[in-house]
Design a protein around this motif. Structure first.
Motif, PDB file in Angstrom:
ATOM      1  N   LYS A 137      65.611  32.597 118.234  1.00  0.00           N
ATOM      2  CA  LYS A 137      64.827  31.260 118.241  1.00  0.00           C
ATOM      3  C   LYS A 137      64.787  30.798 119.632  1.00  0.00           C
ATOM      4  CE  LYS A 137      67.167  27.428 116.502  1.00  0.00           C
ATOM      5  NZ  LYS A 137      67.844  26.950 115.261  1.00  0.00           N
ATOM      6  N   LYS A 139      63.885  27.363 122.208  1.00  0.00           N
ATOM      7  CA  LYS A 139      63.577  25.897 122.379  1.00  0.00           C
ATOM      8  C   LYS A 139      62.440  25.366 122.762  1.00  0.00           C
ATOM      9  CE  LYS A 139      67.973  24.876 120.927  1.00  0.00           C
ATOM     10  NZ  LYS A 139      68.098  23.970 119.647  1.00  0.00           N
ATOM     11  N   ASP A 167      62.187  25.420 118.124  1.00  0.00           N
ATOM     12  CA  ASP A 167      62.888  24.456 117.764  1.00  0.00           C
ATOM     13  C   ASP A 167      62.629  23.246 118.685  1.00  0.00           C
ATOM     14  OD1 ASP A 167      64.990  22.615 117.010  1.00  0.00           O
ATOM     15  OD2 ASP A 167      66.650  23.763 117.215  1.00  0.00           O
ATOM     16  N   ASN A 169      63.841  20.054 118.355  1.00  0.00           N
ATOM     17  CA  ASN A 169      65.042  19.167 118.232  1.00  0.00           C
ATOM     18  C   ASN A 169      64.537  17.868 118.514  1.00  0.00           C
ATOM     19  OD1 ASN A 169      66.393  21.648 119.528  1.00  0.00           O
ATOM     20  ND2 ASN A 169      68.036  20.498 118.899  1.00  0.00           N
ATOM     21  N   GLU A 193      60.961  24.205 113.824  1.00  0.00           N
ATOM     22  CA  GLU A 193      62.302  23.254 113.505  1.00  0.00           C
ATOM     23  C   GLU A 193      62.085  21.900 114.148  1.00  0.00           C
ATOM     24  OE1 GLU A 193      65.595  25.820 113.801  1.00  0.00           O
ATOM     25  OE2 GLU A 193      66.939  24.004 114.209  1.00  0.00           O
ATOM     26  N   GLU A 194      62.682  20.815 113.334  1.00  0.00           N
ATOM     27  CA  GLU A 194      62.791  19.403 113.858  1.00  0.00           C
ATOM     28  C   GLU A 194      61.657  19.061 114.960  1.00  0.00           C
ATOM     29  OE1 GLU A 194      66.792  18.793 115.456  1.00  0.00           O
ATOM     30  OE2 GLU A 194      67.066  17.759 113.536  1.00  0.00           O
ATOM     31  N   GLU A 220      69.369  19.707 110.193  1.00  0.00           N
ATOM     32  CA  GLU A 220      70.694  19.619 110.803  1.00  0.00           C
ATOM     33  C   GLU A 220      71.082  18.159 111.118  1.00  0.00           C
ATOM     34  OE1 GLU A 220      68.928  21.717 114.543  1.00  0.00           O
ATOM     35  OE2 GLU A 220      70.413  20.332 115.407  1.00  0.00           O
TER      36      GLU A 220
HETATM   37 MG    MG Z   1      68.111  23.110 115.788  1.00  0.00          MG
END
Ligand code: MG
Length: 355
Positions: A137, A139, A167, A169, A193-194, A220
């Motif tokens: 993964k 960021k 991701d 976040n 993700e997010e 999450e």
């Molecule tokens: Mg995450």
């Protein structure tokens, strides 16, 4: 990290953890003041009934049903499953219905962080592949040009077969997420993700409407089956990332996994922070028919190394749940006593697997 112990009159101890950077003093106050009085004298094997007693008797009224309150129930619930399985002499996954994944579940390295330049990101990705991972993964969400450069550099380095997850976040706005999604499809990412604020269900729905090959993942920071149901009902999610140590424990996340399954969606847990959370999530994944993509926190964390004698290991991209009774991990109480909370955060980020 908050370590929860539930002890029986026969001396058996179950361990659990509410996983998150929650204020430890608040957790301790909640456990002692709001939870313990409901549990004293109860039969710890009545896991489902006790979940209801805690949630509807206390948490949904007084203690935070969408965050720290439910996280505390999560830790207690994990400890009760650990106790019950220990009392029966079987691993938790057996109580949950048995092993679906005989040879282990696919794990991904989490994560390559924002501040790494593209060449270094590619190098880091190759290092995780060298350790046995088949997915990893990255960021994203701080600067789009850099995000795209990192995604491309990693894809070029690892080839087309390696799973690449990104991701954000919750850091993008709708336009930014839209633009990044186009690049993610071009690079062949497994999920985004997010992407957006957890409160923007409609934004997730709009993203999911245009996505063709990249799954929209979140969860999450969602707590309880009703929060996930809102996303499912609004066609706003592909991958439900409920974490057993936050979203309500094994009891609740099993329901969330079933919610996903009943809508032809996937449950893959968020997992971070501590070894109890890793083990608890892994037991439920092991006993679940969902295609696994198991998060392995590869940043350095002393609580992952020192708290237990059990070590997560990876072979051909797969990880296995512990086979011993309960969660199957021993807790080193000397380590616990040697590391009391001093009121300061103490987890550093480094390169865990390389020391
Ligand atoms: Mg995450």
């Amino acid at each position: 990290m908050c370590l929860i112990e539930v002890e029986t009159d026969e001396g058996l101890i179950g361990y659990g953890s509410p996983s998150g950077p929650y204020p430890l003093g608040v957790l301790a106050g909640l456990i002692e003041g709001a939870i313990t009085p409901h549990l004293l004298g109860e039969d710890p094997r009545d896991v489902e009934r006790l979940w209801h007693k805690l949630y509807f008797g206390e948490i949904s009224r007084n203690a935070g049903h969408r965050s720290i309150g439910l996280a505390v129930v999560s830790g207690i619930d994990i400890a009760l499953w650990d106790l019950k399985a220990k009392a029966l002499g079987v691993p938790v996954y057996e109580l949950l219905g048995g092993k679906f994944h005989q040879y282990g579940v696919t794990a991904y390295a989490s994560s390559i962080y924002w501040d790494v330049p593209p060449e270094a990101a590619a190098e880091e990705a190759l290092r995780w592949i060298g350790h046995g991972f088949t997915a990893l993964k990255l960021k994203v969400g701080r600067a789009q040009t850099k995000d795209v450069a990192n995604m491309r550099a990693i894809r070029d380095a690892v080839g087309g077969e390696v799973g690449l997850l990104i991701d954000a976040n919750q850091s993008l706005d709708r336009i930014g997420a839209n633009a990044l999604l186009a690049h993610a499809e071009e690079v062949g990412c497994h999920w985004l993700e997010e992407p957006l604020s957890i409160d923007d269900i409609e934004g997730h729905r709009l993203l999911r409407e245009i996505r063709r090959t990249v799954r929209i993942a979140t969860g999450e920071n969602l707590y309880g089956r009703w929060s996930f149901a809102d996303f499912v009902r609004n066609d706003a999610i592909d991958v439900l990332q409920a974490d057993v140590s936050r979203a309500g424990g094994i009891t609740e996340v099993r329901k969330i996994a079933d919610l996903a399954s009943s809508h032809h969606l996937i449950w893959n847990p968020h997992t971070f922070n501590d070894i109890i959370t890793v083990a608890a999530n892994l037991h439920l994944v092991t006993a679940s028919p969902h295609p696994a993509m198991f998060e392995w926190d590869v940043t350095y964390n002393g609580l992952m190394e020192g708290l237990s004698d059990w070590r997560l290991g990876i072979t051909d991209g797969l990880v296995q749940a512990p086979d011993g009774p309960g969660l199957g991990i021993g807790i080193d109480m000397d380590f616990v006593r040697a590391h009391p909370w001093d009121g300061r955060p103490s987890i550093g980020i480094g390169q865990g697997m390389d020391g």
